[in-house]
Design a protein around this motif. Structure first.
Motif, PDB file in Angstrom:
ATOM      1  N   ASP A  21       0.831  -1.289  -0.041  1.00 47.51           N
ATOM      2  CA  ASP A  21       0.079   0.048  -0.013  1.00 47.51           C
ATOM      3  C   ASP A  21       0.833   1.045  -0.067  1.00 47.51           C
ATOM      4  N   LEU A  22       0.247   2.175  -0.585  1.00 44.69           N
ATOM      5  CA  LEU A  22       0.924   3.557  -0.435  1.00 44.69           C
ATOM      6  C   LEU A  22       0.001   4.414   0.774  1.00 44.69           C
ATOM      7  N   ILE A  69       0.942  10.042  -3.673  1.00 43.74           N
ATOM      8  CA  ILE A  69       0.855   8.986  -4.487  1.00 43.74           C
ATOM      9  C   ILE A  69       1.110   9.604  -6.012  1.00 43.74           C
ATOM     10  N   TYR A  76       4.968   9.735  -6.110  1.00 45.27           N
ATOM     11  CA  TYR A  76       5.366   8.301  -6.066  1.00 45.27           C
ATOM     12  C   TYR A  76       5.540   7.901  -7.594  1.00 45.27           C
ATOM     13  N   GLU A  77       4.116   7.939  -8.287  1.00 45.50           N
ATOM     14  CA  GLU A  77       4.284   7.574  -9.680  1.00 45.50           C
ATOM     15  C   GLU A  77       5.272   8.539 -10.510  1.00 45.50           C
ATOM     16  N   ILE A  96       4.096  -2.341 -12.180  1.00 45.80           N
ATOM     17  CA  ILE A  96       3.327  -2.174 -10.856  1.00 45.80           C
ATOM     18  C   ILE A  96       2.172  -1.299 -11.421  1.00 45.80           C
ATOM     19  N   ARG A  99      -1.809   0.222  -9.949  1.00 45.79           N
ATOM     20  CA  ARG A  99      -2.338   0.919  -8.802  1.00 45.79           C
ATOM     21  C   ARG A  99      -3.822   0.990  -8.836  1.00 45.79           C
ATOM     22  N   ASN A 116      -4.814   3.377  -3.189  1.00 44.50           N
ATOM     23  CA  ASN A 116      -3.448   3.334  -2.452  1.00 44.50           C
ATOM     24  C   ASN A 116      -2.980   1.953  -2.621  1.00 44.50           C
ATOM     25  N   ARG A 117      -3.720   1.177  -3.445  1.00 45.03           N
ATOM     26  CA  ARG A 117      -3.067  -0.428  -3.303  1.00 45.03           C
ATOM     27  C   ARG A 117      -2.296  -0.580  -4.579  1.00 45.03           C
ATOM     28  N   LEU A 118      -0.980  -1.170  -4.413  1.00 43.27           N
ATOM     29  CA  LEU A 118      -0.164  -1.660  -5.447  1.00 43.27           C
ATOM     30  C   LEU A 118       0.086  -3.087  -5.497  1.00 43.27           C
ATOM     31  N   CYS A 119       0.070  -3.565  -6.801  1.00 42.08           N
ATOM     32  CA  CYS A 119       0.164  -4.884  -7.379  1.00 42.08           C
ATOM     33  C   CYS A 119       1.292  -4.916  -8.311  1.00 42.08           C
ATOM     34  N   GLN A 166       5.427   4.385   1.017  1.00 36.18           N
ATOM     35  CA  GLN A 166       4.792   3.142   1.232  1.00 36.18           C
ATOM     36  C   GLN A 166       4.217   2.912   2.629  1.00 36.18           C
TER      37      GLN A 166
END
Length: 111
Positions: A9-10, A17, A20-21, A45, A47, A50-53, A88
């Protein structure tokens, strides 16, 4: 070939956010080199809110232990990880000392 899916998560702050991007629009060459030299062939990655995969596709020799050891000896990676930590936050249940958490495959369909 190996495939791994990880989550992180961010911090839930739109400005953080965006920052970060922005950092990920063009990562430093040293970071790209460290990823590729570990046996990772592809990394993406994604998004949602705020969840990243993250999806990692690697060669068969890749291991997270080896990557961690390489990263611990690389000052550029250590600086990058410290910087990214400002954005993060871990998901509940993440092991101590880890950031990204590895997902378990629960379903797979191939033709």
């Amino acid at each position: 070939m190996q495939r791994f899916i990880l989550f992180l998560d961010l911090k839930d702050d739109p400005e953080l956010i965006r920052e970060y991007e922005k950092y990920h629009e063009s990562i430093p060459t040293e970071i790209e080199d460290s990823i590729l030299s570990s046996g990772i062939e592809s990394m993406q990655i994604f998004r949602f809110e705020n969840r990243l995969c993250m999806e990692i596709i690697s060669n068969d020799e890749f291991s997270f232990a080896k990557k961690g050891e390489m990263d611990s000896l690389n000052p550029a990676v250590q600086a990058w990880e410290t910087l990214m930590s400002n954005y993060q936050k871990t998901i509940p249940g993440t092991p101590a000392g880890a950031k990204w958490v590895l997902a378990n495959t629960i379903f797979s369909l191939t033709k």
